[in-house]
Design a protein around this motif. Sequence first.
Motif, mmCIF file in Angstrom:
data_model
loop_
_atom_site.group_PDB
_atom_site.id
_atom_site.type_symbol
_atom_site.label_atom_id
_atom_site.label_comp_id
_atom_site.label_asym_id
_atom_site.label_seq_id
_atom_site.Cartn_x
_atom_site.Cartn_y
_atom_site.Cartn_z
ATOM 1 N N ALA A 5 0.803 -1.217 0.000
ATOM 2 C CA ALA A 5 0.000 0.000 0.000
ATOM 3 C C ALA A 5 0.840 1.274 0.000
ATOM 4 O O ALA A 5 0.293 2.369 -0.106
ATOM 5 N N GLU A 6 2.152 1.153 0.110
ATOM 6 C CA GLU A 6 3.013 2.323 0.169
ATOM 7 C C GLU A 6 3.233 2.939 -1.210
ATOM 8 O O GLU A 6 2.995 2.305 -2.229
ATOM 9 N N PHE A 7 3.719 4.183 -1.199
ATOM 10 C CA PHE A 7 4.140 4.809 -2.454
ATOM 11 C C PHE A 7 5.435 5.577 -2.225
ATOM 12 O O PHE A 7 5.667 6.128 -1.157
ATOM 13 N N ARG A 30 -1.900 10.619 -0.140
ATOM 14 C CA ARG A 30 -1.445 10.633 -1.540
ATOM 15 C C ARG A 30 -1.532 12.019 -2.174
ATOM 16 O O ARG A 30 -0.625 12.414 -2.921
ATOM 17 N N PHE A 31 -2.604 12.762 -1.927
ATOM 18 C CA PHE A 31 -2.704 14.118 -2.484
ATOM 19 C C PHE A 31 -1.513 14.967 -2.035
ATOM 20 O O PHE A 31 -0.875 15.654 -2.840
ATOM 21 N N VAL A 32 -1.212 14.921 -0.747
ATOM 22 C CA VAL A 32 -0.094 15.706 -0.205
ATOM 23 C C VAL A 32 1.218 15.210 -0.788
ATOM 24 O O VAL A 32 2.090 16.005 -1.154
ATOM 25 N N GLY A 40 9.264 19.335 -5.703
ATOM 26 C CA GLY A 40 10.672 18.958 -5.761
ATOM 27 C C GLY A 40 11.156 18.008 -4.679
ATOM 28 O O GLY A 40 12.340 17.661 -4.665
ATOM 29 N N PHE A 41 10.262 17.565 -3.814
ATOM 30 C CA PHE A 41 10.669 16.682 -2.714
ATOM 31 C C PHE A 41 10.551 15.210 -3.110
ATOM 32 O O PHE A 41 9.659 14.822 -3.871
ATOM 33 N N SER A 42 11.436 14.389 -2.576
ATOM 34 C CA SER A 42 11.237 12.942 -2.603
ATOM 35 C C SER A 42 10.244 12.602 -1.498
ATOM 36 O O SER A 42 10.288 13.187 -0.411
ATOM 37 N N VAL A 43 9.356 11.665 -1.765
ATOM 38 C CA VAL A 43 8.270 11.385 -0.822
ATOM 39 C C VAL A 43 8.108 9.884 -0.643
ATOM 40 O O VAL A 43 8.066 9.128 -1.617
ATOM 41 N N LEU A 44 7.996 9.461 0.621
ATOM 42 C CA LEU A 44 7.653 8.084 0.939
ATOM 43 C C LEU A 44 6.373 8.093 1.769
ATOM 44 O O LEU A 44 6.355 8.603 2.893
ATOM 45 N N GLY A 45 5.310 7.555 1.197
ATOM 46 C CA GLY A 45 4.059 7.382 1.928
ATOM 47 C C GLY A 45 4.059 5.992 2.533
ATOM 48 O O GLY A 45 3.798 5.008 1.837
ATOM 49 N N MET A 46 4.354 5.897 3.811
ATOM 50 C CA MET A 46 4.591 4.609 4.456
ATOM 51 C C MET A 46 3.295 3.940 4.916
ATOM 52 O O MET A 46 2.248 4.586 5.022
ATOM 53 N N GLN A 47 3.401 2.654 5.207
ATOM 54 C CA GLN A 47 2.298 1.858 5.738
ATOM 55 C C GLN A 47 2.648 1.428 7.157
ATOM 56 O O GLN A 47 3.662 0.772 7.382
#
Length: 286
Positions: A5-7, A30-32, A40-47
């Motif tokens: 489920a992460e991105f 996910r929107f954020v 310009g940021f790297s993003v990890l949406g964690m579970q």
Amino acid sequence: MIKPAEFYLSGGRAGVLLIHGLTGTPTEMRFVGNGLNRAGFSVLGMQLAGHCGDEADLLATGWRDWTASVSAAADRLRAQVDHLFVAGLSMGAVLALKLAIDRPHDVDGLGLYGTTFFHDGWATPAIGRLAFLLPLITSLGFGRDRVSEEVEPYGIKDERIRNRIVGAMLSGDSHAAGLAGFPWPSLAQFQRLSLHVRNRLGRVRAPCLVAHSSHDDVASLRNVRVVERGVNAPVETLLLDNSYHMVTVDQERGKLIERSAAFFRHVAEQNPAELPRGAAVATAID
């Protein structure tokens, strides 16, 4: 390793770890995440541990498992970036504070969205307001099979988005929308986490952006004051007047994204020696 489920969104050498709330899912961030990545940021949406499955999966975990999963995700993203920012929604904001307390040298700044120490919003049912008693109640063996169902307006003012998310949640799609209720033992674990962090807020040294709905149906502005008075760091407060609790998906998410990006960028610029050279882009987290 990325969980189902992460991105992960590859960007620059400043990264943001996004943490969802109790019974929630990375989808609510996910929107954020997309907006911060465009900035310009790297993003990890964690579970979080125990989430995005069924109730049994959640009940098999507690607050220490949730904090351990946050720390592990921070390790993965920190290896890719020069600046690590951590932003969370609801319980995710409390977990972000916990990481900043435990690892002050790793966390450059915090985004605290709808921070929830107390379930005291205008739509919170009675059991939510008495949640501070749940650690005692469940430890005595009572209420272990009870669930506090989510209620209208489900933290979302935008009716179109609310109908879409609630429809997925009530259909049992926990991967996309999380669980439809809060098991009492999990709420008890939430309360233990809340007390643990509240008692240690003075150890927070990372600058904080506190974003909260003025009409939060789950957590009143009392929660904002706890952060403002408790942390030992600069605090910037953003009050949103046309949203409810789920500010990351509601009607003012664009304003939230814009202020978050500006806040994180400003903090990063205070340490120019650590900024990336050239246009280096983070590699994918495997």
